[in-house]
Design a protein around this motif. Structure first.
Motif, mmCIF file in Angstrom:
data_model
loop_
_atom_site.group_PDB
_atom_site.id
_atom_site.type_symbol
_atom_site.label_atom_id
_atom_site.label_comp_id
_atom_site.label_asym_id
_atom_site.label_seq_id
_atom_site.Cartn_x
_atom_site.Cartn_y
_atom_site.Cartn_z
ATOM 1 N N SER A 208 50.513 -44.590 -30.914
ATOM 2 C CA SER A 208 49.103 -44.138 -31.115
ATOM 3 C C SER A 208 48.752 -44.400 -32.554
ATOM 4 N N THR B 150 47.434 -41.914 -34.284
ATOM 5 C CA THR B 150 47.574 -40.507 -34.725
ATOM 6 C C THR B 150 49.301 -40.470 -35.119
ATOM 7 N N GLY C 130 42.637 -37.297 -35.692
ATOM 8 C CA GLY C 130 44.037 -38.102 -35.636
ATOM 9 C C GLY C 130 44.476 -38.462 -37.075
ATOM 10 N N SER D 140 45.398 -48.890 -32.192
ATOM 11 C CA SER D 140 45.633 -48.013 -31.064
ATOM 12 C C SER D 140 45.526 -49.226 -29.865
ATOM 13 N N GLN E 217 45.254 -48.623 -26.560
ATOM 14 C CA GLN E 217 44.328 -48.181 -25.434
ATOM 15 C C GLN E 217 43.014 -48.329 -25.762
HETATM 16 C C1 LIG Z 1 38.950 -43.184 -35.684
HETATM 17 C C2 LIG Z 1 39.797 -42.661 -34.501
HETATM 18 N N1 LIG Z 1 41.029 -42.486 -35.350
HETATM 19 C C3 LIG Z 1 42.175 -42.137 -34.363
HETATM 20 C C4 LIG Z 1 41.798 -41.983 -33.191
HETATM 21 C C5 LIG Z 1 43.058 -41.363 -32.228
HETATM 22 O O1 LIG Z 1 43.541 -42.537 -31.855
HETATM 23 P P1 LIG Z 1 45.134 -42.391 -30.903
HETATM 24 O O2 LIG Z 1 44.763 -41.776 -29.748
HETATM 25 O O3 LIG Z 1 45.296 -43.869 -30.883
HETATM 26 O O4 LIG Z 1 45.846 -41.552 -31.833
HETATM 27 C C6 LIG Z 1 40.484 -42.145 -32.611
HETATM 28 C C7 LIG Z 1 39.988 -42.164 -31.082
HETATM 29 O O5 LIG Z 1 40.571 -41.379 -30.369
HETATM 30 C C8 LIG Z 1 39.645 -42.635 -33.480
HETATM 31 O O6 LIG Z 1 38.100 -42.926 -33.082
#
Ligand SMILES: Cc1ncc(COP(=O)(O)O)c(C=O)c1O
Length: 353
Positions: A83, A85, A112, A202, A204
């Protein structure tokens, strides 16, 4: 592949205006088939063995190459992650920030990125970009930089309103290490990650891959001192040594299939459709906080409880989301067509009556 043919690859689009790739993108039949084939192979042949590891490594190599091409960086500088995150945590912890250090970010970051910054213990300074037009973002960010700033960490595209931040100018004007959260940009708008020191992906969302997939571009892996390590650290010499989780074959095969399906006209089509969606939302008289010509998210407001509005829309086959500050958000991808936009407007007009 025409856009009508491309749409048929995503079964959900046959009955639903699916406008929430900003959370999780639609899945194509081919992506699910690739994931399923990997599971069935494991069922029949087991999940370990020399030939299985070789096949897994070949899939990972191909996936790193495809992701690298997508964000225009060398493949050996890409690490697979679960991810954005994970990527943000990996970089922030490896920098060993101290309480007297400062990090500059914005007041429109997703948890995140924001939570790893807060957990670092450094002082977090938030540039006020949400209240200003996009043309003032650079100044707002530069205003927060001090001699104590050790890191600039922000999103390429703000999740709250789809605004695109000027990464190349931020890097050029500050000259500071730059961590970019690419969750809302990769697969949505053109990305040149090479301007950053670290850039997350990301899988997904806009790439329509399986959940818990992603990547991290690392400009100079030797400059990081990771505080969390895995077997990869002893087995690899390039940026891949930073990998923390061995991703299962269904995940890597699924993300690879999704990226290989990404049409060459995808980014252009997404830009065209998001402009049409914004025009339609404005024409319907809704309050819009996304400036024209940004990325693929449109944030707007109609009277009523946002959570109830989103739930009511889902019952009518329109999938959007509400944001923590009460605004609504529609995500427009290369697979979106005019019928999705018309359905969104109809359902929102109904809800606001
Ligand atoms: C700007 C941003 N950063 C991070 C995330 C988290 O992404 P991930 O689930 O890939 O960690 C999101 C969406 O969930 C997001 O919109």
């Amino acid at each position: 592949m025409t856009s009508a043919e491309a749409r048929q690859r995503f079964p959900v689009l046959a009955h639903c205006a699916y406008l929430n790739a900003g959370s999780v993108g639609p899945l194509s039949s081919r992506t699910v088939e690739a994931m399923h084939a990997a599971e069935v192979h494991a069922l029949d042949h087991g999940r370990a063995g020399a030939s299985i590891w070789e096949a897994a490594a070949a899939t990972e190599t191909r996936l790193r190459q495809q992701l690298a091409a997508m964000i225009k960086v060398p493949a050996e500088k890409v690490v697979l992650t679960t991810s954005t995150t994970e990527g943000c945590n990996l970089v922030v912890t490896a920098l060993h920030l101290r309480p007297e250090d400062e990090v500059v970010t914005t007041n429109a970051e997703h948890p995140g990125l924001m939570l790893p910054l807060i957990a670092s213990g450094a002082k977090v300074r938030q540039a006020r970009v949400m209240e200003r037009p996009p043309g003032e973002a650079l100044k707002a960010i530069l205003d927060e930089v001090t001699p104590q700033t050790r890191l600039v960490a922000l999103s390429h595209v703000l999740w709250l309103n789809g605004q695109v931040l000027p990464l190349a100018e931020i890097k050029r004007e500050t000259g500071l290490p730059l961590l970019v959260d690419g969750a809302q940009s990769v697969g949505a708008i053109p990305v040149d990650a090479i301007v950053a020191d670290w850039y997350t992906v990301s899988g997904q969302k806009w790439l329509c891959g399986p959940e818990t997939t992603g990547a991290l571009f690392v400009h100079d892996h030797e400059s990081l001192r990771p505080q969390i390590q895995s077997y990869a650290a002893s087995a690899r010499q390039d940026a891949g040594r930073l990998a923390l989780v061995h991703m299962g074959q269904p995940m890597t095969a699924g993300l690879l299939a999704a990226i290989e399906e990404f049409p060459e006209w995808g980014l252009e089509r997404a830009a065209e459709m998001v402009a049409r969606c914004r025009d339609a939302v404005v024409a319907a008289g809704f309050d819009v906080r996304t400036a024209p010509g940004q990325a693929t998210l449109i944030s707007f407001r109609i009277p009523g409880d946002p959570v109830a509005i989103v739930k009511g829309a889902e019952a009518k086959q329109v999938v959007i989301r509400s944001l923590p500050d009460g605004w609504l958000r529609a995500s427009v991808g290369w697979w979106t067509d005019q019928t999705d936009i018309d359905q969104l407007i109809e359902v929102m007009l109904d809800a606001s009556r």
